[in-house]
Design an enzyme around this catalytic site. Structure first.
Site, short mmCIF file in Angstrom:
data_model
loop_
_atom_site.label_atom_id
_atom_site.label_comp_id
_atom_site.label_asym_id
_atom_site.label_seq_id
_atom_site.Cartn_x
_atom_site.Cartn_y
_atom_site.Cartn_z
CD GLU A 143 35.96 11.19 3.33
OE1 GLU A 143 36.05 12.02 4.27
OE2 GLU A 143 36.73 11.21 2.35
NE ARG A 193 36.08 19.97 3.77
CZ ARG A 193 36.71 19.03 4.48
NH1 ARG A 193 37.17 17.94 3.89
NH2 ARG A 193 36.87 19.18 5.78
CG ASP A 229 -1.80 1.21 1.32
OD1 ASP A 229 -1.83 2.00 0.36
OD2 ASP A 229 -2.47 1.38 2.36
CG HIS A 262 33.70 15.30 4.14
ND1 HIS A 262 34.90 15.36 4.82
CD2 HIS A 262 32.92 16.27 4.69
CE1 HIS A 262 34.84 16.31 5.74
NE2 HIS A 262 33.65 16.87 5.68
CD GLU A 320 36.85 15.77 0.87
OE1 GLU A 320 37.17 14.72 1.45
OE2 GLU A 320 37.38 16.88 1.13
CD GLU A 339 36.17 12.77 11.94
OE1 GLU A 339 36.48 13.83 12.53
OE2 GLU A 339 36.61 12.47 10.83
NE ARG A 368 42.08 18.28 5.31
CZ ARG A 368 41.81 17.03 4.93
NH1 ARG A 368 40.56 16.62 4.91
NH2 ARG A 368 42.77 16.21 4.56
CD GLU A 407 32.59 13.39 10.09
OE1 GLU A 407 33.78 13.63 9.81
OE2 GLU A 407 31.76 14.28 10.37
CD GLU A 456 35.43 9.93 8.28
OE1 GLU A 456 36.14 9.68 7.30
OE2 GLU A 456 35.33 11.07 8.79
#
Length: 444
Positions: free
Chosen positions: A132, A335, A53, A245, A333, A189, A316, A134, A196
């Protein structure tokens, strides 16, 4: 991913003593749903004849058009190792189809396949994701409910006895490996109680299936250790939040089209156009990649989460980083994505954003190789750096203006997602929160 036929699955079920099969799918909000069937119904399921359903699932269909069919992807068959004691349970991930056999427009997994078709029309064969994710581990109370008490005081890459989650994390890795995951790293982490586990990249559909399976395994094994695993983006004030990430790359056959050994930074024009598309549509897709009211408590300066639309191969703090690996490992990447995101919807909007950059030959701005967090408003303006949305409401408003990202979701998913998130934000807006009482009750 292993390749299975119907006969393979029936033989494995018989040989391994499997007692139940879970037919699993994901709703629009990213919640895993499943129908558990006894072995007597296995043939029916493998023949795509299992009906459910759809009107009872968030964002699917109205009651007068509720009949939906579960179409198992045979290659997703896996036995849950932790179920051995009480009768083994196996899992098949399903697509949702209409009674006429066509893909259901509200199925996030089928929608991602549709967007991958757009990619193939441009000559690419694979869109890969290395996630990645966490998460935090909290203690349970005597009733089995989550508390805010962390299970350790560890920091980045700490070991036991500081990291008391190490045994739990190790058991999670062992379960994942038994299910076929290739684990690349597992560590504590930055924040206390935060962990992580990274696993090998895969094509978009398989990677999203893996993320959903990963969340299920983490929560299940944590529970066995008397812990609650949370993928909430920012469960605690004053420490880092949890991100996911996302390492993205496009392939033609065995060739990573993001790599050009003769180009600056060895980044191809395709990679730069893809990245420019990501940056162009970042404000709009943030509603999908960061879908909770709480997500925007993480996207603030000072806790390593990006809140500025820029890129760099060195630092970063921007939205996009280009990791040092080249050749087949060349990747972009992103982030900002958090682990509360529906992975199928997140990959659909990210891919369509990147493809828009490629179709239109977009060029990204110059990289920003200094710490953006310490730049003042004038410096940000001079450099042309814009910010991600500051709230779920703002992100939804940006999404509403972006036809490319709305197209990546399709009308059905977009309208239902938007409605659900507007209700969520309005509930948050109208609730009186403890902070307000602490600040104002005595003063006014």
């Amino acid at each position: 991913m292993a390749k299975y036929t119907k006969e393979d699955i029936k033989q494995i079920v018989k040989d391994k003593g499997v007692k139940y099969i879970r037919l699993q799918f994901t709703d629009i909000l990213g919640t895993i749903k499943n129908v558990e069937i006894p072995l007597s119904q296995l043939d029916k399921a493998l023949d795509n004849k299992m009906m459910f359903d759809g009107s009872s699932i968030e964002g699917f269909v109205r009651i007068e058009e509720s009949d939906m069919y579960l179409q198992p992807d045979l290659d997703t068959f896996v036995i849950f190792p932790w179920t051995a004691e009480k009768g083994k349970v196996a899992r098949l991930i399903c697509d949702i189809v209409n009674p006429d056999g066509t893909p259901f427009a509200g199925d996030p997994r089928s929608n991602l396949k549709r967007v991958l078709g757009n990619m193939e029309e441009l000559g690419f064969t694979s869109f890969n994701l290395g996630p990645e994710p966490e998460f935090f581990l909290f203690k349970l109370d005597e009733k089995g409910n989550p508390t805010l008490e962390l299970n350790d005081d560890g920091g980045y890459f700490d070991l036991a006895p500081t990291d008391l989650g190490e045994n739990c994390r190790r058991d999670i890795v062992l379960e994942l490996e038994e299910m076929g995951f290739e684990i690349e790293a597992s560590h504590h982490e930055v924040a206390p109680g935060q962990h992580e586990i990274d696993f090998k990249y895969a094509n978009a559909i398989e990677a999203c299936d893996n993320i959903q399976t990963f969340k299920l395994v983490v929560k299940t094994i944590a529970r066995k250790h008397g812990l609650h695993a949370s993928f909430m983006p920012k469960p605690l004030f004053g420490v880092n939040g949890s991100g996911m990430h996302s390492n993205l790359s496009l392939f033609k056959g065995n060739q990573n089209v993001f790599w050009d050994e003769n180009a600056e930074l060895e980044l191809s024009d395709t990679a730069r156009a893809f990245m420019a598309g990501i940056m162009k549509h970042a404000k709009a897709f943030t509603a999908v990649t960061n879908p909770l009211v709480n997500s925007y408590k993480r996207l603030v300066p000072g806790y390593e989460a990006p809140c500025y639309i820029a890129w760099s191969a060195r630092n970063r703090s921007p939205l996009i980083r280009i990791p040092a690996s080249r050749g087949l490992s060349t990747r972009v990447e992103l982030r900002s994505v958090d682990p509360a995101a529906n992975p199928y919807l997140a990959l659909a909007v990210l891919l369509e954003a990147g493809l828009d950059g490629i179709r239109n030959g977009l060029t990204p701005p110059p990289p920003v190789d200094r710490n953006i967090y310490v730049m003042n408003a004038a410096e940000l303006k001079e450099t042309g750096i814009e910010s991600l949305p500051g709230s779920l409401l703002e992100a939804l408003q940006e999404l509403e203006k972006d036809e490319v990202i709305k197209g990546a979701l399709g009308e059905h998913i977009y309208s239902n997602f938007k409605e659900a998130k507007e209700i969520e934000y309005d509930m948050f807006r109208t609730v009186v929160h403890p902070w307000e009482r602490d600040q104002y009750l005595k003063m006014y």
